[in-house]
Design a protein around this motif. Structure first.
Motif, PDB file in Angstrom:
ATOM      1  N   GLU A 340       0.825  -1.209   0.000  1.00 21.60           N
ATOM      2  CA  GLU A 340       0.000   0.000   0.000  1.00 21.60           C
ATOM      3  C   GLU A 340       0.858   1.257   0.000  1.00 21.60           C
ATOM      4  O   GLU A 340       0.543   2.236  -0.695  1.00 21.60           O
ATOM      5  CB  GLU A 340      -0.933  -0.012   1.212  1.00 21.60           C
ATOM      6  CG  GLU A 340      -2.032  -1.070   1.127  1.00 21.60           C
ATOM      7  CD  GLU A 340      -2.901  -1.088   2.370  1.00 21.60           C
ATOM      8  OE1 GLU A 340      -2.457  -0.527   3.395  1.00 21.60           O
ATOM      9  OE2 GLU A 340      -4.009  -1.658   2.322  1.00 21.60           O
ATOM     10  N   VAL A 341       1.939   1.242   0.759  1.00 22.17           N
ATOM     11  CA  VAL A 341       2.829   2.405   0.801  1.00 22.17           C
ATOM     12  C   VAL A 341       3.455   2.652  -0.565  1.00 22.17           C
ATOM     13  O   VAL A 341       3.492   3.786  -1.060  1.00 22.17           O
ATOM     14  CB  VAL A 341       3.918   2.202   1.880  1.00 22.17           C
ATOM     15  CG1 VAL A 341       5.045   3.216   1.697  1.00 22.17           C
ATOM     16  CG2 VAL A 341       3.323   2.328   3.268  1.00 22.17           C
ATOM     17  N   TYR A 344       0.858   4.022  -2.974  1.00 23.86           N
ATOM     18  CA  TYR A 344       0.522   5.411  -2.680  1.00 23.86           C
ATOM     19  C   TYR A 344       1.638   6.359  -3.127  1.00 23.86           C
ATOM     20  O   TYR A 344       1.378   7.427  -3.680  1.00 23.86           O
ATOM     21  CB  TYR A 344       0.253   5.571  -1.184  1.00 23.86           C
ATOM     22  CG  TYR A 344      -0.286   6.933  -0.801  1.00 23.86           C
ATOM     23  CD1 TYR A 344      -1.585   7.306  -1.143  1.00 23.86           C
ATOM     24  CD2 TYR A 344       0.508   7.842  -0.103  1.00 23.86           C
ATOM     25  CE1 TYR A 344      -2.081   8.554  -0.792  1.00 23.86           C
ATOM     26  CE2 TYR A 344       0.023   9.088   0.246  1.00 23.86           C
ATOM     27  CZ  TYR A 344      -1.274   9.444  -0.112  1.00 23.86           C
ATOM     28  OH  TYR A 344      -1.764  10.673   0.226  1.00 23.86           O
ATOM     29  N   THR A 395      10.788   3.270   6.429  1.00 23.00           N
ATOM     30  CA  THR A 395       9.982   3.271   7.658  1.00 23.00           C
ATOM     31  C   THR A 395       9.948   4.661   8.280  1.00 23.00           C
ATOM     32  O   THR A 395       8.871   5.165   8.668  1.00 23.00           O
ATOM     33  CB  THR A 395      10.558   2.259   8.656  1.00 23.00           C
ATOM     34  OG1 THR A 395      10.525   0.957   8.075  1.00 23.00           O
ATOM     35  CG2 THR A 395       9.750   2.251   9.942  1.00 23.00           C
ATOM     36  N   VAL A 398       7.868   7.084   5.997  1.00 31.10           N
ATOM     37  CA  VAL A 398       6.424   6.839   6.046  1.00 31.10           C
ATOM     38  C   VAL A 398       5.839   7.303   7.372  1.00 31.10           C
ATOM     39  O   VAL A 398       4.789   7.969   7.414  1.00 31.10           O
ATOM     40  CB  VAL A 398       6.134   5.347   5.805  1.00 31.10           C
ATOM     41  CG1 VAL A 398       4.679   5.018   6.112  1.00 31.10           C
ATOM     42  CG2 VAL A 398       6.470   4.962   4.371  1.00 31.10           C
ATOM     43  N   LEU A 402       3.709  10.385   6.012  1.00 38.12           N
ATOM     44  CA  LEU A 402       2.457   9.866   5.469  1.00 38.12           C
ATOM     45  C   LEU A 402       1.431   9.673   6.577  1.00 38.12           C
ATOM     46  O   LEU A 402       1.697   8.976   7.569  1.00 38.12           O
ATOM     47  CB  LEU A 402       2.682   8.532   4.748  1.00 38.12           C
ATOM     48  CG  LEU A 402       3.037   8.625   3.255  1.00 38.12           C
ATOM     49  CD1 LEU A 402       4.393   9.275   3.093  1.00 38.12           C
ATOM     50  CD2 LEU A 402       3.024   7.250   2.618  1.00 38.12           C
ATOM     51  N   PHE A 405      -0.528   5.795   7.317  1.00 38.83           N
ATOM     52  CA  PHE A 405       0.332   4.656   6.987  1.00 38.83           C
ATOM     53  C   PHE A 405       1.393   4.506   8.075  1.00 38.83           C
ATOM     54  O   PHE A 405       1.952   5.512   8.552  1.00 38.83           O
ATOM     55  CB  PHE A 405       1.020   4.859   5.632  1.00 38.83           C
ATOM     56  CG  PHE A 405       0.069   4.891   4.474  1.00 38.83           C
ATOM     57  CD1 PHE A 405      -0.326   3.720   3.842  1.00 38.83           C
ATOM     58  CD2 PHE A 405      -0.446   6.098   4.013  1.00 38.83           C
ATOM     59  CE1 PHE A 405      -1.200   3.744   2.769  1.00 38.83           C
ATOM     60  CE2 PHE A 405      -1.322   6.135   2.950  1.00 38.83           C
ATOM     61  CZ  PHE A 405      -1.706   4.959   2.326  1.00 38.83           C
TER      62      PHE A 405
END
Length: 739
Positions: A340-341, A344, A395, A398, A402, A405
């Motif tokens: 998903e990351v 996106y 990591t 995000v 984000l 997330f």
């Protein structure tokens, strides 16, 4: 009148020789526009013998200014020699003498200084307005240009109007050939059709004379606009030079219902068109139920060897993909956040710029991660492998940038094990995707590696729940190894029946059968009724009789060999002779004496017996290397095994996957973009076939188109095809096709 120095041989190719002796007023080395430009004549003098009269100045050579230096006598200063400025060679020269010696030296020793190539002769061109430009070495032909530009358009998948474009024609006329005329799109279309027709006739003629059997591969694909479906059919065989050959026979529009009857009818039509009714050995399909149902009518029509025991081959790459997809459903907790990351990030250009700055700030190379495409084999594995080196950086980025997330360190610990677990599936997919390398004898190597991976992670607390459905799916297809793979494995001279026994024992042990050590977790996870309640080789205690499988494989080899003896009895003898320099002979007994002790007297000793009872020596690296070329070994060992080598050709040529068709679909998808959406199905088939036949001549049918910079760091999911097109790395199989 001043006499002309030197003979006619001395006439310079660099510049004309001057006749008069220069005076102080006329400098023969006066600067000019070019080192080889000749001076302009001045007033012609009257012909008198007086020295003070003006003399004639004619065309002069600058050879002594550029290439040679005059050498004078130390006593009186008179020029006696000319010295080469490049190699130091000296040649006699006197005032008023010719330059022929110097010119010949430059032509022979230093042509590059004159602007000539040592290996290329100078071509004189003449222009004829009607027929073009001619020379002694080259003649332009408008017809040849038309044929070649049509072939180029077909192979490079260009629009038919490419040759009509003004810039293309201007480039050709101004830089290559002024006499070249424009070729219209209609002419290009007719020429490509003519080339397709000629290529098809040549292929049919070749099939009539080839000795090897032909194996087919077939699959169905829907174009990117969802307007037409196409069936791709490819032929595979080993030629007389022991090279695997592949040709696209058809890329036929298939808009009817995809039933077994329609599939059979279309394949039969293609087989009849190419005259292959009595030459088909096997056919490879994916796992769609309609494909499987079409096998019976095809067997009745073609009547393959041994009752069709080796006729149907399931695509191993599809089975590998089904297994992986089944396991990933159980690992969504760890894999889905990363997917998903990445998805996106790929959609948000602002975030991509922030990610690029973030990478540079931490001295990391900027990387755009590959997307996870549902229909692309191993795309999840490649996504995880690409992101794992960036795990810490990703990591932090995000979690800081984000909203909604989150990634955690413990996820990456498990992802590391997932990557290692899935690596063997990616390796096997690549192994069975080869076009020019035999894969049928490698099948057992690959499935044993997969089973060993199951065994390796059987106690992993996170992966174990994924292994259970994966193992069930795997055993639905490969609890019983296909007969073609068993026979091909025995025909690998490194293994034979002894190797088959060892690999089968390892295979079933890794899958939890036959009471292997610590097999209880697998045995408890899978009731035998879920795999095969009708299997005669498995009993309720999870036992598989490996000895019986090996014995049955030997009987199948004998049956197949006998059929080839009948088929080729008029071509080669049936009784084998002892190979030279390949047996492990030792001691005082000859090979025949040792074998006589093993076999009753009076029985016929066949090539198959000779092969199975001969021990061949290989270096340790070859014994453990799957890149060992079986075809090359049999090519060099064909004399003692004339019939067996013919049998090997047919068995080894069988494709174990439908990747050849997937590559054909990729070619079709690359042709169908928004600028060529009006191509008719017939034109698409013609271009796909001619493209494949042309690439086959240079053996580049499996070459993939790379990204413009040759790097995978900006990989996108449409790099190898138009969006939605199925590439050689994809499967268009419906999730229910394996039922």
């Amino acid at each position: 009148m001043a006499s002309r120095g030197g003979s006619s041989r001395g006439k310079s190719i660099v510049g004309s020789v001057s006749t008069p002796i220069p005076t102080e007023e006329s400098n023969p080395f006066e600067d000019s526009e070019s080192p080889f430009q000749q001076s302009v004549p001045v007033n012609a003098p009257s012909q008198t013998g007086q020295a003070n009269n003006s003399t004639e100045t004619t065309l002069k050579s600058n050879i002594f200014k550029i290439h040679f230096t005059k050498v004078c006598n130390n006593n009186d200063g008179i020029v006696t020699h000319g010295k080469c400025n490049y190699c130091g060679s000296e040649f006699k020269h006197c005032k008023g003498g010719g330059y022929g010696t110097f010119n010949r030296h430059m032509e022979k020793k230093h042509p590059d200084k004159l602007g000539h190539s040592r290996s290329q002769s100078q071509i004189r061109f003449t222009t004829d307005e009607g027929t073009g430009t001619h020379s002694s070495l080259f003649t332009f032909s408008q017809a040849k240009y038309r044929d070649k530009i049509a072939e180029t358009i077909s192979v490079e998948r260009l629009p038919f109007s490419f040759a009509e474009r003004c810039q293309v024609q201007e480039c050709i006329n101004e830089t290559l050939q002024p006499a070249c005329k424009k070729v219209s799109r209609r002419t290009i279309q007719r020429t490509i059709f003519k080339q397709y027709k000629n290529g098809r006739e040549q292929l049919c003629e070749y099939f009539r004379t080839v000795n090897s059997s032909i194996s087919l591969c077939s699959d169905v694909w829907t174009d990117v606009f969802h307007e037409n479906s196409f069936m791709g059919i490819t032929a595979h065989w080993v030629d007389d030079k022991w090279n695997i050959q592949k040709r696209v026979l058809a890329f036929r529009v298939f808009n009817e219902s995809h039933t077994a009857e329609n599939i059979y009818r279309l394949i039969r039509g293609v087989i009849e068109d190419f005259g292959l009714m009595f030459k088909i050995f096997s056919i490879s399909f994916d796992n769609a139920s309609a494909n499987t149902a079409s096998i019976r009518p095809l067997e009745e029509f073609l009547r393959p060897s041994c009752g069709g025991k080796y006729f149907h081959i399931r695509c191993v790459c599809h089975v590998l993909n089904l297994c992986v997809q089944t396991g990933l459903q159980e690992l969504k907790e760890y894999v889905l956040p990363v997917k998903e990351v990445v998805a996106y990030l790929g959609k948000n250009m602002t975030l991509m710029k922030q990610w690029a700055r973030y990478c540079k700030a931490h001295n990391m190379r900027v990387k755009k991660f590959p997307k996870d495409v549902k229909t692309r084999w191993n795309s999840t594995y490649r996504l995880l492998s690409a992101t794992f080196p960036y795990r810490t950086l990703l990591t932090n980025f995000v979690n800081d940038s984000l909203v909604g997330f989150h990634l955690y360190e413990y996820q990456w610990v498990i992802i590391a094990r997932i990557i290692d677990f899935l690596s063997i599936f990616d390796t096997c997919t690549n192994l069975f995707s080869q076009v020019y390398f035999p894969t049928s004898h490698l099948f057992l190597y690959g499935v044993v590696d997969v089973a060993e991976q199951f065994w390796k992670y059987r106690s992993d607390p996170q992966l174990f729940m994924a292994l259970i459905p994966m193992r069930i799916k795997w055993l639905l297809y490969y609890k019983d190894i296909p007969p073609i793979a068993l026979v091909a494995f025995v025909l690998d001279p490194k293994q034979k029946l002894e190797g088959l026994q060892a690999y089968l024992e390892a295979y079933y042990k890794f899958l939890g059968f036959n009471g292997g050590q610590d097999s209880q977790p697998f045995a408890m996870s899978l009731p035998m009724s879920e795999v095969d309640t009708q299997d005669d080789e498995a009993d309720p205690d999870g036992l598989v009789d490996v000895n019986e499988i090996v014995a049955d494989t030997r009987n199948q080899l004998i049956e197949l060999y006998d059929s080839y003896c009948i088929r080729y009895s008029h071509v080669v003898p049936q009784v084998a002779q002892e190979p030279i320099g390949q047996s492990s002979s030792s001691g005082g007994e000859s090979f025949r004496q040792r074998q006589a002790k093993k076999k009753p007297r009076g029985s016929q000793y066949t090539e198959l017996d000779l092969y199975l009872n001969t021990t061949f020596r290989f270096c340790e690296q070859i014994n453990t290397d799957m890149t060992f070329n079986v075809l090359q070994w049999w090519q060099g060992s064909g004399n003692p095994y004339p019939i067996l080598s013919l049998m090997v050709k047919d068995i080894v040529a069988c494709p174990m996957s439908t990747v050849a068709c997937e590559q054909t679909f990729s070619a079709g998808g690359n042709m169908l973009d928004t600028t060529r959406s009006q191509l008719t199905p017939q034109n698409i088939e013609i271009q796909v076939c001619t493209d494949d036949w042309k690439r086959a001549q240079v053996r580049q049918q499996e070459a993939e188109r790379q990204s413009p910079d040759g790097s995978d760091f900006f990989y996108t999911d449409n790099m190898m095809s138009t969006p939605g097109a199925t590439t050689a790395n994809e499967a268009d199989q419906d999730p229910d096709d394996d039922e």
